[in-house]
Design an enzyme around this catalytic site. Structure first.
Site, PDB file in Angstrom:
ATOM      1  N   THR A  72      -5.949  10.143  -5.859  1.00  9.52           N
ATOM      2  CA  THR A  72      -5.149  10.242  -7.079  1.00  9.52           C
ATOM      3  C   THR A  72      -5.525  11.506  -7.843  1.00  9.52           C
ATOM      4  O   THR A  72      -4.664  12.278  -8.274  1.00  9.52           O
ATOM      5  CB  THR A  72      -5.357   8.997  -7.961  1.00  9.52           C
ATOM      6  OG1 THR A  72      -4.964   7.840  -7.205  1.00  9.52           O
ATOM      7  CG2 THR A  72      -4.535   9.067  -9.232  1.00  9.52           C
ATOM      8  N   CYS A 357       7.619  -9.165  -7.123  1.00  4.81           N
ATOM      9  CA  CYS A 357       8.024 -10.104  -8.173  1.00  4.81           C
ATOM     10  C   CYS A 357       6.881 -10.404  -9.127  1.00  4.81           C
ATOM     11  O   CYS A 357       7.073 -10.506 -10.327  1.00  4.81           O
ATOM     12  CB  CYS A 357       8.497 -11.412  -7.564  1.00  4.81           C
ATOM     13  SG  CYS A 357       9.797 -11.172  -6.372  1.00  4.81           S
TER      14      CYS A 357
HETATM   15  C1  PLP Z   1      -4.323   5.032  -1.438  1.00  4.79           C
HETATM   16  C2  PLP Z   1      -3.481   6.241  -1.502  1.00  4.79           C
HETATM   17  C3  PLP Z   1      -3.630   7.165  -2.547  1.00  4.79           C
HETATM   18  C4  PLP Z   1      -4.602   6.943  -3.688  1.00  4.79           C
HETATM   19  O1  PLP Z   1      -5.907   7.113  -3.262  1.00  4.79           O
HETATM   20  P1  PLP Z   1      -7.156   6.810  -4.226  1.00  4.79           P
HETATM   21  O2  PLP Z   1      -8.299   7.460  -3.533  1.00  4.79           O
HETATM   22  O3  PLP Z   1      -7.268   5.328  -4.267  1.00  4.79           O
HETATM   23  O4  PLP Z   1      -6.874   7.427  -5.536  1.00  4.79           O
HETATM   24  C5  PLP Z   1      -2.834   8.286  -2.538  1.00  4.79           C
HETATM   25  N1  PLP Z   1      -1.948   8.502  -1.562  1.00  4.79           N
HETATM   26  C6  PLP Z   1      -1.765   7.643  -0.541  1.00  4.79           C
HETATM   27  C7  PLP Z   1      -0.768   7.939   0.522  1.00  4.79           C
HETATM   28  C8  PLP Z   1      -2.535   6.482  -0.481  1.00  4.79           C
HETATM   29  O5  PLP Z   1      -2.350   5.620   0.514  1.00  4.79           O
END
Ligand code: PLP
Length: 419
Positions: A72, A357
């Site tokens: 992220t 949901c």
């Molecule tokens: C899980 C995921 C993220 C986020 O990763 P984090 O390390 O949890 O912030 C971003 N992009 C994709 C495609 C993911 O599967």
């Protein structure tokens, strides 16, 4: 009851080898990796070793790897950091191409992870950028022609995920890299960068490769990318650690400020244990990838064959060929996803659904919707994601348990099907 975990796209268990190598960094080797004394030196050795593993993975230089708190953050850093670098350059000179009244332009896809989509939406809301969200075909593969057509004079970034987290489809990253390369050649026929100004007359290419690391080629040159995002906890490493490959010479501005770690791009005291854990996870990927691909692919095919044989009216979502071996996304038409999920959970089986949901919204998965799957079939979808610890016995158990659940829900469903 033995529990069965088939939600490896959400997160993976920590590999015991990762834990083992992390442990000393949580106890004895506690120094601040930026300190000059021996405590610090012990810690920085671990960070350097891990950086080496990532440089191997990307086939890049040591200093092209930046550690972050996860994917992220890496994604936020790419989108906002590149944009801010361009905006600053525009203020300082006339090199960056966006005229005063025009915003810089970013191209991404409709099936990205929220860690891309929501950042883009935020940049639009803040009035900093305009964003084109390109479509995917009914197989869940990005329409690369739309990327080509979307490129404009003020485009600075194309960001397309490598593997989709919901349907597992592999996007043609290298081909998209070639499109970006061609567009750059058109802008500046003598391709090499001659002056700092040229850095801002270029489109950069990012891929969120979080879901690809376990399965796909990851060399930055091969993929023709300037940025690559990865995350520790999707590859049997720890949570709260990630990384970003940034090609040498790529403009980027920090989005947080403080210390001078990571070449001033990502300040903050090193998460040494996490970084070492990520390093081990990468080392294991390099070692085990081929074997795991094979094993998981066979189990996934067994799961699909078993379920589709025993349950009528199923629909596989996304292309089976252009997909990583660990993913099966299936709609059990007329059965409600969340109810299936909860009933499987009572049997100790963990999966996920494209229906939401419980979160209060009745919004079906944006990925399945982008593939033009009707909302009611999105609500009937389950995502099974296998991992390196998944066994044939576990798959057999799912094939044994799920048909009765689907049958029961279909009988209860207000949308009762004809057969
Ligand atoms: C899980 C995921 C993220 C986020 O990763 P984090 O390390 O949890 O912030 C971003 N992009 C994709 C495609 C993911 O599967």
């Amino acid at each position: 009851m033995e529990k069965i975990y088939l939600d490896h796209s959400a997160t993976t268990p920590l590999d015991p080898q990762v834990l083992k190598k992390m442990q000393p960094y949580l106890t004895d080797i506690f120094g601040n990796a930026s300190s000059l004394h021996s405590f610090g030196q012990e810690a920085i050795k671990g960070v350097d070793w891990a950086r080496e593993q990532l440089a191997n993975l990307f086939g890049c230089k040591f200093k092209e790897v930046i550690f972050t708190s996860g994917a992220t953050e890496s994604n936020n850093l790419v989108l906002r950091g590149l944009l801010m670098a361009f905006r600053n350059a525009k203020k300082e000179s006339s090199s960056a191409k966006a005229p005063e009244d025009k915003k810089f332009h970013i191209i991404t896809s409709k099936i990205e992870h929220p860690a891309i989509l929501e950042v883009c939406q935020e940049l639009v809301k803040e009035g900093l950028a305009e964003v084109t969200f390109v479509n995917v075909d009914s197989n869940g593969v990005v329409k690369i022609n739309e990327i080509k057509e979307a490129i404009k004079d003020n485009t600075i970034l194309v960001s397309i995920m490598y593997v989709n987290n919901e349907i597992g489809t592999i996007q043609p990253i290298r081909k998209i890299g070639e499109i970006v390369e061609k567009a750059n050649l058109k802008r500046r026929p003598k391709s090499e960068v001659r002056s700092p100004k040229d850095l801002y007359d270029k489109i950069y290419f990012h891929t969120d490769a979080v879901q690809a690391v376990n399965y796909c080629p990851m060399k930055a040159d091969y993929l023709k990318t300037d940025f690559i995002t990865i995350s520790g906890h999707k590859i049997y490493g720890p949570k709260g650690i990630g990384a970003l490959y940034i090609k040498e010479g790529t403009p980027i501005k920090s989005i947080i400020f403080g210390g001078h770690q990571e070449y001033n791009i990502r300040p903050g005291t090193y998460n040494v244990a996490g970084i070492v854990g990520l390093g081990v996870a990468i080392e294991l990927v390099n070692k085990e990838q081929t074997e795991i691909n094979d094993k998981i692919g066979k189990l996934r095919d067994k799961l699909i064959a078993g379920l589709t044989k025993k349950i009528p009216d199923t629909q596989i979502n996304g292309n089976l060929e252009k997909r990583v071996p660990g993913n099966a996304n299936i709609s059990f038409l007329g059965a409600e996803g969340e109810s299936m999920l909860l009933m499987l959970d009572l049997e100790g089986i963990a999966v996920s659904t494209g229906s939401a949901c419980a979160s209060g919204s009745l919004e079906p998965s944006h990925v399945l919707r982008a593939m033009d799957i009707p909302a009611e079939d999105c609500h009937a979808s389950l995502r099974f994601t296998l991992g390196k610890g998944t066994t044939a016995k576990e798959i057999d158990r799912v094939i044994e348990v799920l048909p009765a659940i689907v049958k029961r829900l279909r009988e209860m469903s207000p949308l009762k099907r004809k057969n």
